[in-house]
Motif scaffolding. Structure first.
Motif, PDB file in Angstrom:
ATOM      1  N   VAL A   1      29.539  44.164 108.228  1.00 23.72           N
ATOM      2  CA  VAL A   1      30.304  45.777 108.275  1.00 23.72           C
ATOM      3  C   VAL A   1      31.293  45.260 109.365  1.00 23.72           C
ATOM      4  CG1 VAL A   1      30.435  47.798 107.779  1.00 23.72           C
ATOM      5  CG2 VAL A   1      29.412  46.382 105.767  1.00 23.72           C
ATOM      6  N   LEU A   2      29.730  45.250 110.621  1.00 22.25           N
ATOM      7  CA  LEU A   2      30.271  45.672 111.989  1.00 22.25           C
ATOM      8  C   LEU A   2      31.233  44.933 112.906  1.00 22.25           C
ATOM      9  CD1 LEU A   2      30.542  48.393 114.194  1.00 22.25           C
ATOM     10  CD2 LEU A   2      28.333  47.092 114.916  1.00 22.25           C
TER      11      LEU A   2
ATOM     12  N   PHE B   1      39.886  45.116 114.570  1.00 24.31           N
ATOM     13  CA  PHE B   1      40.655  45.240 115.407  1.00 24.31           C
ATOM     14  C   PHE B   1      41.036  44.441 116.469  1.00 24.31           C
ATOM     15  CE2 PHE B   1      39.698  47.500 119.231  1.00 24.31           C
ATOM     16  CZ  PHE B   1      39.857  48.731 119.152  1.00 24.31           C
ATOM     17  N   LEU B   2      40.057  43.497 117.196  1.00 24.50           N
ATOM     18  CA  LEU B   2      40.685  42.391 118.218  1.00 24.50           C
ATOM     19  C   LEU B   2      41.907  42.243 117.358  1.00 24.50           C
ATOM     20  CD1 LEU B   2      36.738  41.359 119.805  1.00 24.50           C
ATOM     21  CD2 LEU B   2      38.796  43.125 120.316  1.00 24.50           C
ATOM     22  N   GLY B   3      41.716  41.856 116.358  1.00 23.58           N
ATOM     23  CA  GLY B   3      42.523  40.961 115.886  1.00 23.58           C
ATOM     24  C   GLY B   3      44.162  41.628 115.621  1.00 23.58           C
ATOM     25  N   TYR B   4      44.208  42.948 115.470  1.00 25.16           N
ATOM     26  CA  TYR B   4      45.173  44.121 115.227  1.00 25.16           C
ATOM     27  C   TYR B   4      46.096  44.062 116.344  1.00 25.16           C
ATOM     28  CZ  TYR B   4      48.336  47.876 114.425  1.00 25.16           C
ATOM     29  OH  TYR B   4      49.150  48.854 114.665  1.00 25.16           O
TER      30      TYR B   4
END
Length: 105
Positions: free
Chosen positions: A15-16, A23-26
């Protein structure tokens, strides 16, 4: 006495890292393709160069106009310049003259 035993879930440990990757992809995607990303910066640079070119043209035009205004000032009134401007503005010429208009006015 009752004790609860929790099963170790296989998916719980992912999950983490999955949230981190999302988050990094966005933010990675938007740093390249967003409104202020790297690709938009190229467009900004092209527009800046075009506008600098336009500014240089306008500055040259302004210097020419300032020179003409200086020639028509009270202290150093150039009669030829005054005659040329009056003829161009009023569209007046004599019958024996040949008029060639330049489009710099």
């Amino acid at each position: 006495m009752w004790t609860r035993h929790h099963k170790k879930r296989r998916h719980g440990r992912f999950v983490l890292p999955a949230i981190t990757v999302a988050f990094l992809g966005y933010f990675g995607y938007h740093s390249l393709n967003g409104d202020f990303g790297l690709r938009a910066a190229e467009g900004f640079e092209k527009r800046r160069i075009e506008r600098e070119r336009d500014l240089a043209k306008l500055v040259a035009k302004r210097k020419e106009l300032e020179k003409e205004v200086e020639l028509m000032s009270d202290g150093s009134l150039d009669k030829d310049m005054l005659d040329e401007k009056a003829r161009y503005t009023l569209n007046v010429s004599r019958a024996d003259e040949i008029v060639i208009f330049n489009s710099y006015f």
